[in-house]
Enzyme design. Structure first.
Site, short mmCIF file in Angstrom:
data_model
loop_
_atom_site.label_atom_id
_atom_site.label_comp_id
_atom_site.label_asym_id
_atom_site.label_seq_id
_atom_site.Cartn_x
_atom_site.Cartn_y
_atom_site.Cartn_z
N ARG A 140 -10.71 3.43 -2.00
CA ARG A 140 -10.30 2.61 -0.86
C ARG A 140 -10.67 3.33 0.43
NH1 ARG A 140 -5.66 1.51 -4.49
NH2 ARG A 140 -5.28 -0.74 -4.50
N GLU A 157 -10.87 -11.08 -5.72
CA GLU A 157 -9.45 -11.03 -5.36
C GLU A 157 -9.00 -12.25 -4.56
OE1 GLU A 157 -8.63 -7.56 -2.96
OE2 GLU A 157 -10.51 -7.72 -1.88
N ARG A 206 -15.44 1.04 -2.34
CA ARG A 206 -15.20 -0.25 -1.67
C ARG A 206 -15.38 -0.05 -0.17
NH1 ARG A 206 -9.39 -2.92 -1.98
NH2 ARG A 206 -8.80 -1.26 -0.54
N ARG A 239 2.43 -10.31 -0.40
CA ARG A 239 2.63 -9.18 -1.32
C ARG A 239 3.92 -8.41 -1.04
NH1 ARG A 239 -3.23 -6.19 -1.66
NH2 ARG A 239 -2.05 -4.41 -2.33
N CYS A 269 -9.39 -3.38 -10.82
CA CYS A 269 -8.85 -2.24 -10.09
C CYS A 269 -7.49 -2.54 -9.48
CB CYS A 269 -9.84 -1.79 -9.01
SG CYS A 269 -10.29 -3.11 -7.89
N ASN A 316 -4.00 -7.36 -7.23
CA ASN A 316 -2.92 -7.30 -6.23
C ASN A 316 -3.07 -8.45 -5.25
OD1 ASN A 316 -2.66 -4.90 -7.52
ND2 ASN A 316 -3.39 -3.64 -5.85
N ASP A 317 -4.27 -8.60 -4.71
CA ASP A 317 -4.49 -9.71 -3.78
C ASP A 317 -4.67 -11.02 -4.54
OD1 ASP A 317 -4.30 -8.89 -1.09
OD2 ASP A 317 -6.09 -7.67 -1.36
N HIS A 352 0.80 -1.22 0.00
CA HIS A 352 0.00 0.00 0.00
C HIS A 352 0.83 1.26 0.00
CE1 HIS A 352 -3.14 -2.90 0.61
NE2 HIS A 352 -3.82 -2.05 -0.11
C1 PEP Z 1 -6.31 -5.53 -5.08
O1 PEP Z 1 -6.20 -6.38 -4.21
O2 PEP Z 1 -5.99 -5.72 -6.27
C2 PEP Z 1 -6.83 -4.19 -4.77
C3 PEP Z 1 -7.06 -3.31 -5.71
O3 PEP Z 1 -7.06 -3.90 -3.46
P1 PEP Z 1 -5.94 -3.51 -2.42
O4 PEP Z 1 -4.68 -3.28 -3.22
O5 PEP Z 1 -6.42 -2.29 -1.74
O6 PEP Z 1 -5.89 -4.70 -1.55
MG MG Z 2 -7.22 -6.19 -2.30
#
Ligand code: PEP
Ligand code: MG
Length: 565
Positions: free
Chosen positions: A294, A429, A330, A463, A500, A452-453, A187
């Protein structure tokens, strides 16, 4: 020169400020001179009052009087005769140091408030814990650096930058960020990109390699840092900064244009934001809406849960700013690497597999209902859609829908306006959501793929862990198959499928995503024009041919060999 992970593009030149989260270690040995200890306590309290007043005065300017007054209230709480007397009595009776007494009394008081089933009084627990930490730091001589106050051209160097630390950054003063931990989708990296601050992550031991005041170049595009550069190197990098600026200027011709492929397929190109103020940037950068707000960042960098009114204002302001364009909000996604200290959550062995996101919200529906109510109220002012994070089973989506229905009844009885047809979608995700994408698509109004997740969970990789970073890749056949399946299932049920996660802005992946039929790309505001340029250079039929070949690849290497062409 040191090489790390390119976290946020661009080049910055500046002076190092090291940010350390110092540990609070309290020695428990008995003291002899209780009078001296009582004096130390008084001195500590005086410093607390002075520092708190100064901080509150600054906050009057930056975040407003309301939040500043909460801080001023802390002075009264600490100076409450009951509290002060208890601390002093403990020092005298038990012959313990001022810090032991402060720790015990304030923690007990916090614990007492935490047990009361009343949200407002529970908030007191958070306040007392905050007072405790600040008092202990003063008594132990631990100094924290206030990130919002660092001078211009600062390069922040830290083990890791937590989202709440990052939230305090004034981008005008920060030339770059360097961390020991974290990957491209941590993040801190996401926020650095949103603020257009060059960042290089995962440089081992960087906090020991540099000293405060050292000059350093941060190349967030190549992932390199250069410590104490000579004049010639600085000049060389200044030329590069100029080139980057010119490149950016060339993208201007894509502003105000639709996001459409060479052969006429139109997609939506929207933005990811973390704070209501970011909506302005989304508009300036020509985003066609918001694909991910977010909301957890509204809950960070403060001492208490934002009220319904505060949340309502935040969501409403984004909806209004976007002027009828879609705004996907979200709901609270905390846990994992996003901590909110005042919620007092237990430390977990596996936070990424634990009490996170929708799991937390459904158990703490006292907090969740407030958010949903604020969202529904704000839905009267624009095209707000609700998105549920970290869904793994259909019951979670159904529970959210049931809560929303209940709140709608309340709003009806209070004659409060809201969008009765508000869309509730799912953030895709987790591998579980992918496996049941066909079922979820029947009950969700839309999907948004959180790569991402999804990448982390599919590959079973943390991550932010540099040691296994080689496995954290969206180009892995496993991840590409997951993405393809989710899009196909969504399309089959006729719902919109967006993305996203960071992959939506990846030049190599955009052709593949177009071939799969992705409807919406949600990227950081700064990537809008770049992504539009890539989309406009694609021909979907050609993309499909490429995708056919890519989906037959067995390894990431083979995938990349094709995509790199
Ligand atoms: C993701 O997981 O791809 C996402 C956009 O959410 P975050 O990065 O806030 O977990
Ligand atoms: Mg996520």
């Amino acid at each position: 020169m040191y090489k790390g992970i390119a976290g946020s593009e661009g080049i910055g030149i500046g002076k190092v400020v090291i940010i350390e989260e110092k540990e609070i270690n309290i020695e428990t040995k008995k003291i002899e001179d209780t009078d001296a200890e009582l004096n130390r306590l008084q001195e500590g309290i005086e410093k607390f009052v002075e520092a708190t007043n100064a901080m509150a005065d600054r906050m009057d300017e930056t975040v407003g009087k309301k939040d500043a007054d909460i801080l001023r209230g802390h002075i009264q709480m600490l100076q409450d005769p009951m509290i002060e007397e208890q601390i002093s009595a403990l020092i005298v009776a038990e012959k313990v140091s001022a810090e032991v007494a402060v720790d015990q009394v304030l923690e007990q008081t916090a614990e007492m408030f935490a047990q009361i089933p009343d949200e407002l009084l529970q908030q007191r627990a958070t306040d007392f814990r905050d007072i405790k930490t600040r008092m202990l730091k003063l008594l132990l001589g631990i100094e924290d650096i206030d990130i919002s106050q660092v001078p211009k051209d600062t390069v922040l160097v830290a083990k890791d930058l937590t989202p709440s630390m990052t939230a305090g950054i004034n981008p005008d003063n920060i030339a770059g960020i360097i961390t020991e931990l974290g990957g491209r989708t941590s993040h801190s990296a996401i926020l650095a990109r949103a603020m257009e601050i060059p960042a290089v992550l995962s440089i081992e031991n960087v906090c020991s390699l540099v000293s405060n005041g050292d000059e350093v170049i941060v190349d967030g595009t190549s992932g390199e840092i250069i410590l104490k550069p000579d004049e010639a190197t600085i000049e060389e990098y200044k030329v590069k900064i100029d080139e980057l600026r010119k490149e950016k200027e060339l993208l201007v011709k894509y502003a105000g244009k639709p996001s459409v492929t060479k052969d006429g397929v139109k997609v939506e190109l929207v933005c990811n934001i973390g704070k209501p103020e970011d909506a302005k940037k989304a508009v300036e950068c020509d985003g066609e809406g918001i694909g991910l707000f977010r909301t957890e960042f509204l809950f960070m960098d403060r001492d208490s849960i934002p009220t319904e009114e505060e949340q309502f204002e935040a969501y409403k302001s984004v909806a209004e700013k976007m002027n009828g364009k879609p705004v996907i909000i979200r709901t609270l996604d905390i846990g994992g690497d996003k901590e909110i200290p005042y919620l007092g959550l237990d430390k977990e062995e596996n936070p990424f597999l634990g009490f996170r996101a929708i799991r937390f919200c459904l158990q703490r529906d006292d907090i969740y209902k407030v958010q949903l109510r604020a969202l529904l109220r704000a839905s009267a002012f624009g095209k707000i859609k609700i998105m549920v994070p970290l869904v793994t089973c259909i019951e979670e989506l159904r529970s959210v829908k049931a809560l929303v229905k209940d709140i709608m009844k309340d709003l009806d009885s209070e004659n409060i306006k809201y969008n009765k047809n508000i869309e509730i979608g799912v953030m895709m995700e987790t591998p579980a959501a992918c496996m049941i994408a066909d079922l979820l698509a029947k009950e969700a109004a839309f999907f948004s793929i959180g790569t991402n997740d999804l990448t982390g969970y599919t590959m079973a990789v943390d991550r932010g862990n540099a040691k296994v970073a080689y496995l954290y890749s969206t180009y892995q056949p496993a991840v590409l198959r997951a993405i393809k399946k989710i899009i196909e299932c969504g399309k089959k049920e006729g719902i919109m499928v967006g993305m996203c996660g960071e992959a939506a802005a990846d030049a190599k992946l955009v052709p593949l995503l177009l071939a799969f039929g992705l409807d919406e790309f949600s990227v950081s505001a700064t990537s809008v024009l770049k992504t539009r340029k890539i989309i406009s250079e694609c021909d979907v039929n050609e993309c499909r041919e490429l995708a056919d070949k890519v989906m037959q690849c067995s390894t990431q290497e083979e995938v990349l060999a094709l995509l790199d062409k």
